[in-house]
Design a protein around this motif. Structure first.
Motif, mmCIF file in Angstrom:
data_model
loop_
_atom_site.group_PDB
_atom_site.id
_atom_site.type_symbol
_atom_site.label_atom_id
_atom_site.label_comp_id
_atom_site.label_asym_id
_atom_site.label_seq_id
_atom_site.Cartn_x
_atom_site.Cartn_y
_atom_site.Cartn_z
ATOM 1 N N ALA A 25 -81.732 67.396 48.908
ATOM 2 C CA ALA A 25 -81.918 68.148 47.668
ATOM 3 C C ALA A 25 -82.398 69.563 47.919
ATOM 4 O O ALA A 25 -82.366 70.395 47.031
ATOM 5 C CB ALA A 25 -82.912 67.431 46.758
ATOM 6 N N GLU A 367 -78.558 72.003 38.699
ATOM 7 C CA GLU A 367 -78.708 70.870 39.611
ATOM 8 C C GLU A 367 -77.471 70.008 39.490
ATOM 9 O O GLU A 367 -77.012 69.711 38.386
ATOM 10 C CB GLU A 367 -79.951 70.065 39.253
ATOM 11 N N GLY A 370 -78.489 65.686 41.641
ATOM 12 C CA GLY A 370 -79.753 65.678 42.358
ATOM 13 C C GLY A 370 -79.846 66.672 43.499
ATOM 14 O O GLY A 370 -80.894 66.795 44.129
#
Length: 535
Positions: A25, A367, A370
């Motif tokens: 991430a 985003e 994730g």
């Protein structure tokens, strides 16, 4: 000096390597990529740069249905001016989003996204207007068609009774035998021969009547699969395909292959210079299914789920360009942008097909599943820089114009001031035409208060479509293949075309040359040198 191939390997390795050290991430690869490597081209002279403009659901243009004609025109002109400022040289405009039309058509009703009511005349011809405005700015116009989609989501499970909601003169309502419901939408059935002819005839109507530069299709062939629901064409398969194909999947792929092949042949028979390109989903097949596929783990793929066999189109020369939608970040484990770029580059190697890359501008500063790489302002610039290390790479298409306008993380500024700062010429396609026009002969130069004006008189026997203007400091002519010397391009709309160089510095001595280019971007030899001291 690092060789280009080795440099690219190091560039990719630095990206992928960082993903091992950090959580997915927060992959921190950006700072490991040099802003401009020794062998990494800063600018590329021949590069298509385009933005998609989606009309479906009024995503880009018009901003909403029911605007007045002046409002619609002003919105479109503003988009083109913004894109030209960013360095774009083409626009991909959706003119048939849902079995409708942004032009008067025998094969579809006026789009509801223009007026709010399907079938209502907007009072002008938007397509003619859009093509003219694009060409004024010397931008290619790629006419974007969706072949099979009849409706967007109906808000419930679709069935054939939903045809009654369409206007009485809608082609789908007049031919219910062509229609299949799937999920919450209605589609024309790709396996019906009359449907294929209808789609081709609808495209050729535009090719014949409008001065477009390319026909464009995206990833909507057979619809994306819905879990637990089979596309309802078993009866069509038994009627048209069972005797020839042992399974329905091969028959579906053949339907799409034939459509693509026939569209290309029809276009070239009518206007040989009009290009045909497709922007498919970014994964052909996963490597775990086919060892020649990409090292990805995409949930759906072109070949197995959309029945779009991009490899066959490329190998058979049925398209002039392919623009896979690589809507993932560099280093993403399930679909690594860098690995896919490499895979697609190898797919087109040695073929008469150009590779453009579909760039996920819409994901910047968001985003995605994730993964937060899209919060990194270097993600998109690094993708473009990586593209340019591949000889097969010929340009980018950004989705979409509205997202570029929002300038997330300054991407529009980066394009204008850095990545696309120098103008670029759309790459030529020698398999279509490889004969350049004559070099410009009659050129008049005038010093004006605003700058240096050039007027080029078009030869009656010349097939030039536009000019490229090059400027060199001092008294010598430099390299016209160096994009740093390209000032601009200007389209021929009448016999006498002028160009005004507003950037010349007073007192500075320059040498200019001008070349002529035809509509497939073959470039002439330079004109005679034109020495000028700016006043």
């Amino acid at each position: 000096m690092i060789k280009k191939k080795k440099f690219r390997s190091l560039l990719i390795a630095s990206v992928i390597g960082s993903s091992v050290l950090l959580p997915s991430a927060t992959i921190g690869y950006a700072d490991t990529i040099p802003s401009q490597g020794a062998d990494q081209p800063k600018y590329v002279k021949h590069e298509l740069r385009a933005a998609w403009m989606a009309s479906v659901l009024n995503i880009d243009w018009p901003s909403k249905p029911g605007l007045s004609i002046p409002q619609q025109k002003a919105e479109f002109i503003q988009y083109l001016d913004e894109q030209k400022q960013m360095g774009m040289n083409a626009v991909v405009m959706q003119i048939k989003p849902t079995a409708d039309a942004f032009y008067p058509s025998k094969y579809g009703l006026w789009s509801e996204y223009l007026t709010g009511t399907q079938g209502k005349d907007p009072g002008y011809d938007p397509l003619a207007f859009m093509v003219e405005e694009a060409h004024k700015r010397n931008m290619e116009f790629h006419a974007w068609f969706n072949p099979y989609r009849i409706t967007m989501s109906l808000g419930k499970e679709a069935n054939l009774s939903d045809l009654q909601k369409l206007p009485e003169n809608h082609p789908a309502r007049q031919h219910p035998e062509w229609v299949v419901p799937y999920g919450q939408q209605l589609y024309f059935n790709p396996g019906v021969p009359e449907v294929q002819k209808f789609v081709i005839d609808g495209i050729m109507e535009v090719v014949k009547n409008y001065d477009i530069d390319a026909v464009h299709m995206d990833d909507y062939f057979y619809p994306y699969k819905i879990a637990g629901k089979e596309f309802p064409d078993q009866n069509t398969y038994e009627q048209y395909g069972k005797n020839q194909f042992s399974n329905i999947a091969d028959w579906r792929r053949d339907n799409v292959n034939n459509l693509v092949k026939d569209i290309n042949e029809a276009i070239k028979a009518e206007k040989s210079y009009v290009k045909f390109g497709i922007s498919p989903f970014g994964v052909w097949r996963n490597k775990n299914v086919d060892p020649t596929g990409s090292d990805t783990a995409a949930g759906q793929t072109n070949y197995d789920d959309l029945y779009a066999d991009t490899r066959t189109w490329i190998n058979n020369g049925d398209i002039d360009y392919i623009a896979p939608q690589l809507y993932w970040n560099i280093g993403l484990p399930v679909a690594d942008y860098a690995k896919l770029l490499d895979w697609w580059s190898k797919e087109v190697e040695g073929k008469d097909v150009q590779l453009y890359i579909g760039q996920a501008t819409y994901k910047i500063n968001t985003e995605s599943n994730g993964v937060q790489n899209w919060f990194n302002p270097e993600e998109m610039p690094n993708q473009i820089k990586l593209n340019r290390t591949y000889e097969a790479f010929k340009g980018s298409m950004h989705f979409s114009a509205k997202d570029l306008r929002k300038n997330p993380l300054g991407i529009a500024d980066r394009l204008s001031n850095e990545l696309y700062k120098q103008p670029a010429i759309v790459p030529s396609m020698p398999w279509i035409d490889d004969t350049p026009p004559e070099s410009p002969k009659a050129i008049n130069v005038k010093q004006k208060q605003e700058g240096i004006e050039f007027k080029v008189k078009e030869s009656k026997h010349d097939d030039a479509s536009y000019y490229a203007i090059y400027r060199f400091d001092g008294k010598k002519v430099g390299d016209i293949n160096d994009s740093n010397n390209l000032l601009d391009t200007v389209r021929l709309e009448h016999s006498d075309q002028t160009y005004l160089d507003k950037t010349a510095v007073k007192g500075q001595e320059y040498t200019y040359v001008i070349t002529a280019l035809d509509r497939t971007h073959n470039e002439s030899s330079p004109s005679r040198p034109i020495p000028v001291r700016a006043k």
